[in-house]
Design a protein around this motif. Sequence first.
Motif, PDB file in Angstrom:
ATOM      1  N   GLN A  88       0.772  -1.152  -0.055  1.00  0.00           N
ATOM      2  CA  GLN A  88       0.189  -0.161   0.250  1.00  0.00           C
ATOM      3  C   GLN A  88       0.705   1.237  -0.024  1.00  0.00           C
ATOM      4  N   LEU A  89       0.787   2.361  -0.804  1.00  0.00           N
ATOM      5  CA  LEU A  89       1.415   3.574  -0.899  1.00  0.00           C
ATOM      6  C   LEU A  89       1.161   4.062   0.242  1.00  0.00           C
ATOM      7  N   LYS A  90       1.826   5.060   1.010  1.00  0.00           N
ATOM      8  CA  LYS A  90       1.725   5.700   2.102  1.00  0.00           C
ATOM      9  C   LYS A  90       2.126   7.019   1.583  1.00  0.00           C
ATOM     10  N   VAL A  91       1.664   8.577   1.878  1.00  0.00           N
ATOM     11  CA  VAL A  91       1.748   9.605   1.059  1.00  0.00           C
ATOM     12  C   VAL A  91       2.364  10.373   2.324  1.00  0.00           C
ATOM     13  N   LYS A  92       2.889  11.590   2.494  1.00  0.00           N
ATOM     14  CA  LYS A  92       3.197  11.992   3.219  1.00  0.00           C
ATOM     15  C   LYS A  92       3.860  13.452   2.984  1.00  0.00           C
ATOM     16  N   ARG A 106       6.698   9.516  -1.007  1.00  0.00           N
ATOM     17  CA  ARG A 106       6.391   8.025  -1.129  1.00  0.00           C
ATOM     18  C   ARG A 106       6.645   6.972  -0.691  1.00  0.00           C
ATOM     19  N   SER A 107       5.957   6.145   0.413  1.00  0.00           N
ATOM     20  CA  SER A 107       6.833   4.764   0.764  1.00  0.00           C
ATOM     21  C   SER A 107       5.589   4.361   0.752  1.00  0.00           C
ATOM     22  N   TRP A 108       6.185   2.610   0.524  1.00  0.00           N
ATOM     23  CA  TRP A 108       5.172   1.604   0.537  1.00  0.00           C
ATOM     24  C   TRP A 108       5.200  -0.040   1.865  1.00  0.00           C
ATOM     25  N   SER A 109       4.421  -0.053   1.597  1.00  0.00           N
ATOM     26  CA  SER A 109       3.910  -0.759   3.475  1.00  0.00           C
ATOM     27  C   SER A 109       3.431  -1.649   2.301  1.00  0.00           C
TER      28      SER A 109
END
Length: 138
Positions: A88-92, A106-109
């Motif tokens: 899942q893409l997490k955007v901060k 953009r980081s993927w977990s």
Amino acid sequence: MPRYTEAELATAKQRLAQAEGRANNPDKRRAIIERLRLEVSAIEYASRWQATATPEQLVQADLDDTLNGLYPKARARAVVEHDGQRFQLKVKPVSFSFEVPTGWSRSWSPTDLAVGEPPPRKQAAPFCFSFCSRSLFE
């Protein structure tokens, strides 16, 4: 995060030195010189980060680069499948201008959610004043 070699750093520094040496008028090539300085500092930062990063951080950076390359237009919280795993893409927000986000990370977990569009956002409870429980027409 891209990986740079010492040769790339030396080339960037050489181009910066050539650009600075040619500028008789300080305002003439200012934009080019600033861009080259930014390039040199980005390469130096990436080299320092690579030297001090843990193996887990390097693996995560490679995964982020791979998935960002495969899904450049993925929206926040989108779920994708890669090598048999779901991410899942997490955007901060990472930078702000006048309290408005201007830069994003953009980081993927890993996730167990279904592949596809992002899950719906949770609806906030409606804000209610104290008179909401009373009838307005009494």
